[in-house]
Write a protein that holds these residues in place. Sequence first.
Motif, PDB file in Angstrom:
ATOM      1  N   ASN A   1       0.824  -1.211   0.000  1.00 35.73           N
ATOM      2  CA  ASN A   1       0.000   0.000   0.000  1.00 35.73           C
ATOM      3  C   ASN A   1       0.855   1.258   0.000  1.00 35.73           C
ATOM      4  O   ASN A   1       0.530   2.232  -0.691  1.00 35.73           O
ATOM      5  N   GLU A   2       1.944   1.257   0.757  1.00 35.46           N
ATOM      6  CA  GLU A   2       2.826   2.421   0.781  1.00 35.46           C
ATOM      7  C   GLU A   2       3.504   2.618  -0.565  1.00 35.46           C
ATOM      8  O   GLU A   2       3.644   3.752  -1.030  1.00 35.46           O
ATOM      9  N   ALA A   3       3.898   1.537  -1.209  1.00 33.02           N
ATOM     10  CA  ALA A   3       4.513   1.636  -2.535  1.00 33.02           C
ATOM     11  C   ALA A   3       3.513   2.195  -3.544  1.00 33.02           C
ATOM     12  O   ALA A   3       3.863   3.051  -4.370  1.00 33.02           O
ATOM     13  N   ASN A   4       2.271   1.737  -3.465  1.00 38.03           N
ATOM     14  CA  ASN A   4       1.232   2.255  -4.359  1.00 38.03           C
ATOM     15  C   ASN A   4       0.965   3.733  -4.096  1.00 38.03           C
ATOM     16  O   ASN A   4       0.770   4.505  -5.039  1.00 38.03           O
ATOM     17  N   ALA A   5       0.958   4.130  -2.845  1.00 35.30           N
ATOM     18  CA  ALA A   5       0.726   5.534  -2.497  1.00 35.30           C
ATOM     19  C   ALA A   5       1.862   6.406  -3.018  1.00 35.30           C
ATOM     20  O   ALA A   5       1.620   7.507  -3.545  1.00 35.30           O
ATOM     21  N   ARG A   6       3.106   5.941  -2.877  1.00 38.08           N
ATOM     22  CA  ARG A   6       4.242   6.716  -3.395  1.00 38.08           C
ATOM     23  C   ARG A   6       4.175   6.827  -4.920  1.00 38.08           C
ATOM     24  O   ARG A   6       4.427   7.895  -5.481  1.00 38.08           O
ATOM     25  N   ALA A   7       3.829   5.733  -5.592  1.00 31.63           N
ATOM     26  CA  ALA A   7       3.724   5.754  -7.052  1.00 31.63           C
ATOM     27  C   ALA A   7       2.609   6.697  -7.488  1.00 31.63           C
ATOM     28  O   ALA A   7       2.762   7.455  -8.456  1.00 31.63           O
ATOM     29  N   HIS A   8       1.485   6.677  -6.775  1.00 27.45           N
ATOM     30  CA  HIS A   8       0.349   7.555  -7.095  1.00 27.45           C
ATOM     31  C   HIS A   8       0.744   9.019  -6.909  1.00 27.45           C
ATOM     32  O   HIS A   8       0.435   9.870  -7.755  1.00 27.45           O
ATOM     33  N   ALA A   9       1.440   9.321  -5.825  1.00 28.02           N
ATOM     34  CA  ALA A   9       1.856  10.700  -5.563  1.00 28.02           C
ATOM     35  C   ALA A   9       2.841  11.175  -6.628  1.00 28.02           C
ATOM     36  O   ALA A   9       2.754  12.315  -7.097  1.00 28.02           O
ATOM     37  N   ALA A  10       3.758  10.318  -7.022  1.00 24.62           N
ATOM     38  CA  ALA A  10       4.730  10.682  -8.050  1.00 24.62           C
ATOM     39  C   ALA A  10       4.035  10.923  -9.390  1.00 24.62           C
ATOM     40  O   ALA A  10       4.352  11.894 -10.099  1.00 24.62           O
ATOM     41  N   LYS A  11       3.093  10.076  -9.729  1.00 19.90           N
ATOM     42  CA  LYS A  11       2.369  10.223 -10.982  1.00 19.90           C
ATOM     43  C   LYS A  11       1.547  11.512 -10.977  1.00 19.90           C
ATOM     44  O   LYS A  11       1.514  12.255 -11.959  1.00 19.90           O
ATOM     45  N   THR A  12       0.894  11.789  -9.848  1.00 10.17           N
ATOM     46  CA  THR A  12       0.088  13.003  -9.722  1.00 10.17           C
ATOM     47  C   THR A  12       0.965  14.243  -9.873  1.00 10.17           C
ATOM     48  O   THR A  12       0.599  15.188 -10.571  1.00 10.17           O
ATOM     49  N   GLU A  13       2.119  14.241  -9.231  1.00 13.67           N
ATOM     50  CA  GLU A  13       3.033  15.378  -9.313  1.00 13.67           C
ATOM     51  C   GLU A  13       3.529  15.574 -10.746  1.00 13.67           C
ATOM     52  O   GLU A  13       3.597  16.696 -11.245  1.00 13.67           O
ATOM     53  N   LYS A  14       3.844  14.491 -11.427  1.00  7.91           N
ATOM     54  CA  LYS A  14       4.314  14.565 -12.815  1.00  7.91           C
ATOM     55  C   LYS A  14       3.218  15.137 -13.713  1.00  7.91           C
ATOM     56  O   LYS A  14       3.470  16.029 -14.531  1.00  7.91           O
ATOM     57  N   LEU A  15       1.991  14.621 -13.552  1.00  6.60           N
ATOM     58  CA  LEU A  15       0.885  15.106 -14.375  1.00  6.60           C
ATOM     59  C   LEU A  15       0.560  16.564 -14.076  1.00  6.60           C
ATOM     60  O   LEU A  15       0.231  17.332 -14.991  1.00  6.60           O
ATOM     61  N   ARG A  16       0.654  16.972 -12.824  1.00  7.81           N
ATOM     62  CA  ARG A  16       0.407  18.369 -12.447  1.00  7.81           C
ATOM     63  C   ARG A  16       1.432  19.282 -13.123  1.00  7.81           C
ATOM     64  O   ARG A  16       1.085  20.329 -13.670  1.00  7.81           O
ATOM     65  N   ALA A  17       2.700  18.874 -13.108  1.00  7.77           N
ATOM     66  CA  ALA A  17       3.754  19.675 -13.742  1.00  7.77           C
ATOM     67  C   ALA A  17       3.507  19.788 -15.245  1.00  7.77           C
ATOM     68  O   ALA A  17       3.650  20.874 -15.825  1.00  7.77           O
ATOM     69  N   LEU A  18       3.124  18.700 -15.866  1.00  5.97           N
ATOM     70  CA  LEU A  18       2.838  18.725 -17.312  1.00  5.97           C
ATOM     71  C   LEU A  18       1.636  19.616 -17.620  1.00  5.97           C
ATOM     72  O   LEU A  18       1.643  20.365 -18.608  1.00  5.97           O
TER      73      LEU A  18
END
Length: 76
Positions: free
Chosen positions: A34-51
């Motif tokens: 669950n923690e790995a999924n949360a970190r991956a989700h946060a990273a993806k969200t941050e990347k998409l926000r920057a784009l």
Amino acid sequence: MATSAKTAAAFKPKASDVRLAKADQTTEAARAINEANARAHAAKTEKLRALRLEREAAEAAEKEAAPKKKATKKAV
């Protein structure tokens, strides 16, 4: 040797202890996933926000650079 057999029997884990240990292992594994999924989700969200912010800035710059069209009067 008889004392070592008694000692081994005294320190042998009980079935309930083994089940608890197995449950703890399962819980830790689930939390790690669950923690790995949360970190991956946060990273993806941050990347998409920057784009998205980059795209919006480019669109705003393009809109400002485009010549404005004058309003034409419609014949009545």
